[in-house]
Motif scaffolding. Structure first.
Motif, PDB file in Angstrom:
ATOM      1  N   ASP A  23       0.818  -1.202   0.000  1.00 60.82           N
ATOM      2  CA  ASP A  23       0.000   0.000   0.000  1.00 60.82           C
ATOM      3  C   ASP A  23       0.857   1.259   0.000  1.00 60.82           C
ATOM      4  N   ALA A  24       2.049   1.169   0.592  1.00 66.97           N
ATOM      5  CA  ALA A  24       2.931   2.339   0.686  1.00 66.97           C
ATOM      6  C   ALA A  24       4.057   2.295  -0.352  1.00 66.97           C
ATOM      7  N   PHE A  25       3.974   1.366  -1.306  1.00 68.37           N
ATOM      8  CA  PHE A  25       5.076   1.141  -2.240  1.00 68.37           C
ATOM      9  C   PHE A  25       5.363   2.362  -3.113  1.00 68.37           C
ATOM     10  N   VAL A  26       4.310   3.022  -3.593  1.00 62.52           N
ATOM     11  CA  VAL A  26       4.482   4.218  -4.430  1.00 62.52           C
ATOM     12  C   VAL A  26       4.432   5.441  -3.521  1.00 62.52           C
ATOM     13  N   ALA A  27       5.538   6.165  -3.453  1.00 58.89           N
ATOM     14  CA  ALA A  27       5.626   7.334  -2.574  1.00 58.89           C
ATOM     15  C   ALA A  27       4.736   8.462  -3.087  1.00 58.89           C
ATOM     16  N   GLU A  28       4.155   9.213  -2.155  1.00 57.92           N
ATOM     17  CA  GLU A  28       3.310  10.341  -2.521  1.00 57.92           C
ATOM     18  C   GLU A  28       4.046  11.652  -2.282  1.00 57.92           C
ATOM     19  N   ASP A  29       3.778  12.620  -3.145  1.00 59.90           N
ATOM     20  CA  ASP A  29       4.497  13.893  -3.061  1.00 59.90           C
ATOM     21  C   ASP A  29       3.776  14.885  -2.147  1.00 59.90           C
ATOM     22  N   GLU A  30       4.317  16.101  -2.077  1.00 62.27           N
ATOM     23  CA  GLU A  30       3.791  17.119  -1.175  1.00 62.27           C
ATOM     24  C   GLU A  30       2.355  17.502  -1.525  1.00 62.27           C
ATOM     25  N   ARG A  33       0.060  14.890  -0.154  1.00 57.33           N
ATOM     26  CA  ARG A  33      -0.020  14.972   1.312  1.00 57.33           C
ATOM     27  C   ARG A  33      -0.873  16.164   1.734  1.00 57.33           C
ATOM     28  N   TRP A  34      -0.747  17.288   1.003  1.00 49.66           N
ATOM     29  CA  TRP A  34      -1.562  18.465   1.297  1.00 49.66           C
ATOM     30  C   TRP A  34      -3.047  18.142   1.099  1.00 49.66           C
ATOM     31  N   ALA A  35      -3.364  17.473  -0.003  1.00 53.63           N
ATOM     32  CA  ALA A  35      -4.749  17.108  -0.285  1.00 53.63           C
ATOM     33  C   ALA A  35      -5.289  16.159   0.774  1.00 53.63           C
ATOM     34  N   ARG A  36      -4.465  15.224   1.221  1.00 55.90           N
ATOM     35  CA  ARG A  36      -4.888  14.302   2.285  1.00 55.90           C
ATOM     36  C   ARG A  36      -5.170  15.050   3.581  1.00 55.90           C
ATOM     37  N   ASP A  37      -4.332  16.023   3.899  1.00 56.16           N
ATOM     38  CA  ASP A  37      -4.539  16.813   5.113  1.00 56.16           C
ATOM     39  C   ASP A  37      -5.862  17.565   5.045  1.00 56.16           C
ATOM     40  N   GLY A  78      -7.888  12.200  -7.819  1.00 54.31           N
ATOM     41  CA  GLY A  78      -7.729  12.909  -9.083  1.00 54.31           C
ATOM     42  C   GLY A  78      -6.273  13.096  -9.471  1.00 54.31           C
ATOM     43  N   ILE A  79      -5.421  13.406  -8.503  1.00 51.44           N
ATOM     44  CA  ILE A  79      -3.994  13.562  -8.791  1.00 51.44           C
ATOM     45  C   ILE A  79      -3.412  12.247  -9.314  1.00 51.44           C
ATOM     46  N   HIS A  80      -3.762  11.162  -8.657  1.00 51.91           N
ATOM     47  CA  HIS A  80      -3.260   9.853  -9.111  1.00 51.91           C
ATOM     48  C   HIS A  80      -3.744   9.552 -10.537  1.00 51.91           C
ATOM     49  N   LEU A  81      -5.018   9.805 -10.813  1.00 48.92           N
ATOM     50  CA  LEU A  81      -5.547   9.551 -12.150  1.00 48.92           C
ATOM     51  C   LEU A  81      -4.842  10.407 -13.195  1.00 48.92           C
ATOM     52  N   GLU A  99     -16.823  23.431  -2.168  1.00 51.70           N
ATOM     53  CA  GLU A  99     -15.676  23.821  -1.349  1.00 51.70           C
ATOM     54  C   GLU A  99     -14.567  22.788  -1.471  1.00 51.70           C
ATOM     55  N   CYS A 100     -14.927  21.514  -1.443  1.00 56.27           N
ATOM     56  CA  CYS A 100     -13.926  20.458  -1.625  1.00 56.27           C
ATOM     57  C   CYS A 100     -13.293  20.560  -3.009  1.00 56.27           C
ATOM     58  N   GLN A 101     -14.085  20.891  -4.000  1.00 53.00           N
ATOM     59  CA  GLN A 101     -13.537  21.015  -5.346  1.00 53.00           C
ATOM     60  C   GLN A 101     -12.521  22.144  -5.433  1.00 53.00           C
ATOM     61  N   GLN A 102     -12.712  23.197  -4.639  1.00 51.07           N
ATOM     62  CA  GLN A 102     -11.724  24.278  -4.610  1.00 51.07           C
ATOM     63  C   GLN A 102     -10.399  23.778  -4.046  1.00 51.07           C
ATOM     64  N   PHE A 103     -10.461  22.950  -3.009  1.00 51.10           N
ATOM     65  CA  PHE A 103      -9.236  22.342  -2.474  1.00 51.10           C
ATOM     66  C   PHE A 103      -8.572  21.481  -3.556  1.00 51.10           C
ATOM     67  N   ALA A 104      -9.383  20.740  -4.297  1.00 44.50           N
ATOM     68  CA  ALA A 104      -8.839  19.885  -5.357  1.00 44.50           C
ATOM     69  C   ALA A 104      -8.157  20.715  -6.442  1.00 44.50           C
ATOM     70  N   ARG A 105      -8.745  21.849  -6.798  1.00 45.45           N
ATOM     71  CA  ARG A 105      -8.114  22.742  -7.776  1.00 45.45           C
ATOM     72  C   ARG A 105      -6.718  23.149  -7.313  1.00 45.45           C
ATOM     73  N   GLN A 106      -6.623  23.536  -6.035  1.00 52.81           N
ATOM     74  CA  GLN A 106      -5.328  23.938  -5.492  1.00 52.81           C
ATOM     75  C   GLN A 106      -4.346  22.771  -5.520  1.00 52.81           C
ATOM     76  N   ALA A 107      -4.822  21.593  -5.151  1.00 57.82           N
ATOM     77  CA  ALA A 107      -3.960  20.413  -5.132  1.00 57.82           C
ATOM     78  C   ALA A 107      -3.457  20.074  -6.530  1.00 57.82           C
ATOM     79  N   PHE A 108      -4.333  20.169  -7.533  1.00 56.29           N
ATOM     80  CA  PHE A 108      -3.930  19.873  -8.908  1.00 56.29           C
ATOM     81  C   PHE A 108      -2.860  20.859  -9.380  1.00 56.29           C
ATOM     82  N   ARG A 109      -3.050  22.142  -9.043  1.00 59.94           N
ATOM     83  CA  ARG A 109      -2.048  23.137  -9.423  1.00 59.94           C
ATOM     84  C   ARG A 109      -0.723  22.853  -8.743  1.00 59.94           C
ATOM     85  N   ALA A 110      -0.785  22.510  -7.451  1.00 61.33           N
ATOM     86  CA  ALA A 110       0.444  22.215  -6.708  1.00 61.33           C
ATOM     87  C   ALA A 110       1.152  20.993  -7.269  1.00 61.33           C
TER      88      ALA A 110
END
Length: 221
Positions: A23-30, A33-37, A78-81, A99-110
């Protein structure tokens, strides 16, 4: 008998360790992690790292240019896809919480994705999906209301091109799907979904033991 029980405990322990490693084999980037938070703060459950990696692989395997996602959340799946899709691919993602979609927009840009790589549609999935093009998608990822999963399946069969994939997240329901005890309506609906996908004559199914269970099926030509 004691030795057998010891062996069983060892085997079980090894399996748990192996699953955690996978489950942790593929490392996730910043950005992830921000989106998860953000999801944690909002009380939302994100796909696991292993599920995300599987989605990334599946999107790459079908050379996905158009993907539909039911349940944007804060952008983890979405980032993974998007990482697995073609460089010119577009993710169409639907969620009832803008509101969640706004967070997703920021995450995609990041994560480095241009704004035209994702189309955000706010609203209930069953009101939005009928407006999407027949046969216009390479992959449909469903992570919405479990009570609506059979409706998502019907819409996905219409949306997918031959050879496209439909994926459902969380079909284990924390182990309740296979628990013989009386279960709530959402778990009963997941059981109906599993049966419908397995018995379908137009789908080639597989149930992947990643995260909380990822049900996948390819639409036959």
């Amino acid at each position: 008998m004691r030795r057998l029980r010891g062996q069983e405990r060892t085997i079980t322990g090894n399996r748990q360790t192996s699953w955690a490693f996978a489950d942790a084999f593929v490392a996730e980037d910043e950005a992830l992690r921000w989106a998860r938070d953000r999801a944690h703060e909002a009380g939302l459950r994100s796909v696991s790292s292993g599920t995300g990696a599987a989605l990334r692989l599946l999107a790459a395997a079908v050379d996905a240019k158009a993907v539909a996602e039911i349940g944007t959340g804060t952008g983890v799946s979405g980032i993974h896809l998007l990482h697995g899709m073609r460089p010119d691919g577009v993710l169409t993602t639907v969620d009832s919480d803008p509101e969640c979609q706004q967070f997703a927009r920021q995450a995609f840009r990041a994560a480095g994705f241009a704004g035209n790589r994702a189309r955000f549609i706010p609203g209930r999935a069953l009101e939005v999906l009928p407006r999407l093009a027949d046969g216009g998608y390479d992959l449909v990822f469903c992570d919405g209301d479990r009570l609506e999963c059979l409706d998502y399946l019907a819409e996905s069969l219409r949306l997918l091109r031959p050879g496209g994939l439909v994926c459902f997240e969380g079909v284990f329901a924390d182990g309740r799907t296979v628990d013989s005890a009386v279960q709530p309506a959402e778990v009963q609906r997941l059981r109906e979904l599993l049966r419908a996908v397995r018995e379908s004559t137009v789908l080639l199914p597989s149930l992947l033991p990643v995260g909380d269970g990822l049900l996948c099926a390819a639409r036959r030509g």
